[in-house]
Write an enzyme that holds these catalytic residues in place. Structure first.
Site, PDB file in Angstrom:
ATOM      1  N   LYS A  79       0.850  -1.198   0.000  1.00 10.13           N
ATOM      2  CA  LYS A  79       0.000   0.000   0.000  1.00 10.13           C
ATOM      3  C   LYS A  79       0.887   1.250   0.000  1.00 10.13           C
ATOM      4  O   LYS A  79       1.873   1.300   0.750  1.00 10.13           O
ATOM      5  CB  LYS A  79      -0.907  -0.034   1.239  1.00 10.13           C
ATOM      6  CG  LYS A  79      -1.934   1.095   1.290  1.00 10.13           C
ATOM      7  CD  LYS A  79      -2.886   0.941   2.487  1.00 10.13           C
ATOM      8  CE  LYS A  79      -3.942   2.041   2.542  1.00 10.13           C
ATOM      9  NZ  LYS A  79      -4.903   1.896   3.653  1.00 10.13           N
ATOM     10  N   SER A 159      -9.954   2.440   2.597  1.00 14.23           N
ATOM     11  CA  SER A 159      -8.979   3.037   1.720  1.00 14.23           C
ATOM     12  C   SER A 159      -8.039   2.052   1.025  1.00 14.23           C
ATOM     13  O   SER A 159      -7.411   2.427   0.029  1.00 14.23           O
ATOM     14  CB  SER A 159      -8.132   4.028   2.524  1.00 14.23           C
ATOM     15  OG  SER A 159      -7.363   3.362   3.511  1.00 14.23           O
ATOM     16  N   SER A 183     -10.352   0.304   7.055  1.00 16.42           N
ATOM     17  CA  SER A 183      -9.757   0.284   5.707  1.00 16.42           C
ATOM     18  C   SER A 183      -9.067  -0.999   5.280  1.00 16.42           C
ATOM     19  O   SER A 183      -8.639  -1.108   4.133  1.00 16.42           O
ATOM     20  CB  SER A 183      -8.769   1.430   5.559  1.00 16.42           C
ATOM     21  OG  SER A 183      -9.472   2.607   5.260  1.00 16.42           O
TER      22      SER A 183
HETATM   23  N1  GLN Z   1     -13.315   4.958   5.706  1.00 17.22           N
HETATM   24  C1  GLN Z   1     -12.791   5.455   6.942  1.00 17.22           C
HETATM   25  C2  GLN Z   1     -12.338   6.875   6.777  1.00 17.22           C
HETATM   26  O1  GLN Z   1     -12.509   7.389   5.733  1.00 17.22           O
HETATM   27  C3  GLN Z   1     -11.657   4.585   7.414  1.00 17.22           C
HETATM   28  C4  GLN Z   1     -10.392   4.866   6.716  1.00 17.22           C
HETATM   29  C5  GLN Z   1      -9.277   4.010   7.190  1.00 17.22           C
HETATM   30  O2  GLN Z   1      -9.473   3.054   7.923  1.00 17.22           O
HETATM   31  N2  GLN Z   1      -8.096   4.397   6.776  1.00 17.22           N
HETATM   32  O3  GLN Z   1     -11.827   7.481   7.659  1.00 17.22           O
END
Ligand code: GLN
Length: 493
Positions: A79, A159, A183
């Site tokens: 990532k 994400s 995410s």
């Molecule tokens: N979707 C959540 C956010 O936008 C979680 C993102 C994440 O876990 N990096 O904050």
């Protein structure tokens, strides 16, 4: 050239160790698959030479009779939130475009030391903020999955959407993810793969671009529970460079895998029956209970009364921490610098940040700055911290009654790209089942459970006690064995 792309972590590691094939052949096969799948936009940069060099080292070590690492010969996707030495690291942002770190994150170092190679840096939501992989400066990631009878481009989740898309499409056997509020788990569920967020502190955050430091955790995403166990062992470990790193030995999770749940209690939280949850999700949750019962577990009802406050608290705490963490991107130290004619320092900060951050990132910085500002700190930030403590306490009470909690991972299956862009609140709701475990720092995993009527994957989530990744993995294994999820997306790319 033989095709090795259906193989997972364990198959590759064992096949390389036994001499059935070489690590180089495997790396070549995945490099070719990555090059062939550019339309998925899963990678921001590809690094075939890194994958080949790592493979050659493993093949040479094997020929020399040396001991091979836990991930020997396995090429993975990284990532693009992990700093990689000499390889562009952007967090999918414009502001970090062109940034090549002089250092390597601890998690990626651990993986290379275990014999893994890097296929490339995976796309993600910008600074890991998002649930659909549509906030990347480098464009949306496409899911390899499509609804039956439709050509609409679907979200791989976010994400870690580059990670989920790459692993589901078999252009990578596994990938790293990070999970701040879902995410790893939500994209894993959308893509029909496994992903585990370990206990907060298991994986070092050193060299991982910070979003919300009290929540950020790295973890593996792969196509089986076994592969996740193997990769997590390679990623985890105490790191003196991260002050919140757990000073504990890394358990032998792979060796400890067992789908026999006799004597275990599985909690079902009544507060997780929420409005707006798809019928298909509720059905798979019921099915999950049956599977765990079949594996020997007893199902018990539990209550997590503060669940409904978890998401609002998260959307105060995470932006608050983000607004502080992202203050460092100022045009002076990394990446982009926007210096208008005759501008002074303040103008440069403003111009760089205006040009360098996307809308969602700006939204979070604004919210975070607001909730931390003098007049509102107590009303919002302090209040959210109290809620966080209550959410954590709910789980502590629950552990008196059960060993692991079974819940849906998401309230719906994947949705078409573009369908939720105008509606940030619905987008945020994607993580309604994921966020409580994040606030409490608990290990949690998503395992593929079923397909919807129109052919999209659904995941089930297992949440465990602090440090009990083994309990989570074992319950995940019991589900995996009974779900028999073998569906794979039909190749259209
Ligand atoms: N979707 C959540 C956010 O936008 C979680 C993102 C994440 O876990 N990096 O904050």
């Amino acid at each position: 050239m033989a095709d090795f792309t259906d193989l997972g972590v364990k198959d590759i590691r064992d096949g390389v160790a036994s001499g059935e094939f070489t690590a180089r052949e495997v790396a070549e096969s995945f490099n070719a698959a990555v090059a062939d799948a550019a339309v998925l936009n899963a990678f921001i940069v590809t690094t075939p030479e890194h994958a080949l060099a790592a493979a050659e080292k493993v093949d040479a070590d094997r020929a020399a009779g040396k001991q091979l690492g836990k991930m020997a010969g396995v090429p993975i996707g990284m990532k693009d939130l992990f700093a990689t030495h000499g390889v562009q690291t952007t967090a999918a942002s414009h502001i970090l475009e062109g940034f090549k770190p002089e250092y390597e994150s601890t998690v990626s170092s651990n993986l290379w030391a275990a014999g893994a190679g890097m296929l490339g840096k995976l796309n993600l939501d910008q600074f890991a903020m998002g649930s659909s992989n549509e906030t990347s400066y480098f464009g949306n990631v496409n899911s390899p999955w499509r609804k039956e009878g439709s050509n609409a481009a679907m979200s791989p989740g976010g994400s870690s959407g580059g990670s989920s898309s790459a692993v589901a499409s078999r252009i990578a056997p596994a990938a790293t993810g990070t999970d701040t509020g879902g995410s790893i788990r939500q994209p894993a569920a959308f893509a029909g793969i496994c992903g585990i967020k370990p206990t907060y502190g298991r994986c070092s955050r050193w060299g991982v671009v910070a979003f919300a430091s009290s929540l950020d955790q790295a973890g593996p995403m792969a196509r089986s529970v076994e592969d996740c166990a193997i990769m997590l062992e390679a990623m985890a470990g105490f790191d003196p460079k991260d002050s919140t790193s757990l000073q504990m030995d890394v358990p032998t999770w792979e060796a400890g895998l067992s789908a026999d749940l006799k004597g275990k209690k599985v909690g079902i939280a009544k507060e997780y029956r929420m409005d707006g949850t798809d019928e298909a999700i509720l059905k798979s949750w019921e099915q999950g209970k049956e599977w765990l019962r079949d594996a020997g577990a007893e199902i018990v009802d539990i209550s997590l009364p503060h669940t409904k406050y978890a998401l609002p608290a998260y959307y105060i705490i995470a932006p608050a921490e983000a607004s502080s963490n992202l203050a460092r991107y100022d045009g002076v130290r990394y990446g982009l610098r926007d210096l208008p004619e005759g501008a002074g320092l303040q103008d440069m900060y403003a111009a760089t940040r205006a040009a360098g951050f996307g809308d969602e990132v700006k939204r979070r910085i604004l919210i975070g700055t607001y909730v931390l500002s003098a007049g509102f700190y107590d009303a919002y930030y302090n209040q959210a911290q109290k809620v966080r403590a209550l959410v954590a306490r709910d789980f502590e009470h629950a552990w008196a009654e059960c060993d692991v909690i079974l819940a849906p991972t998401t309230p719906t299956a994947s949705f078409p790209l573009g369908s939720l862009n105008e509606d940030p609140l619905t987008m945020y709701l994607n993580d309604v089942f994921a966020v409580p475990a994040s606030l409490a720092g608990l290990p949690a995993m998503s395992v593929p459970a079923a397909l919807t009527e129109d052919g999209l994957p659904l995941g089930l989530q297992l949440v465990g006690k602090p440090f009990d990744e083994q309990g989570v993995l074992n319950a995940g294994l019991a589900i995996q064995q009974r779900a028999g999820f073998t569906a794979k997306p039909e190749k259209w790319w």
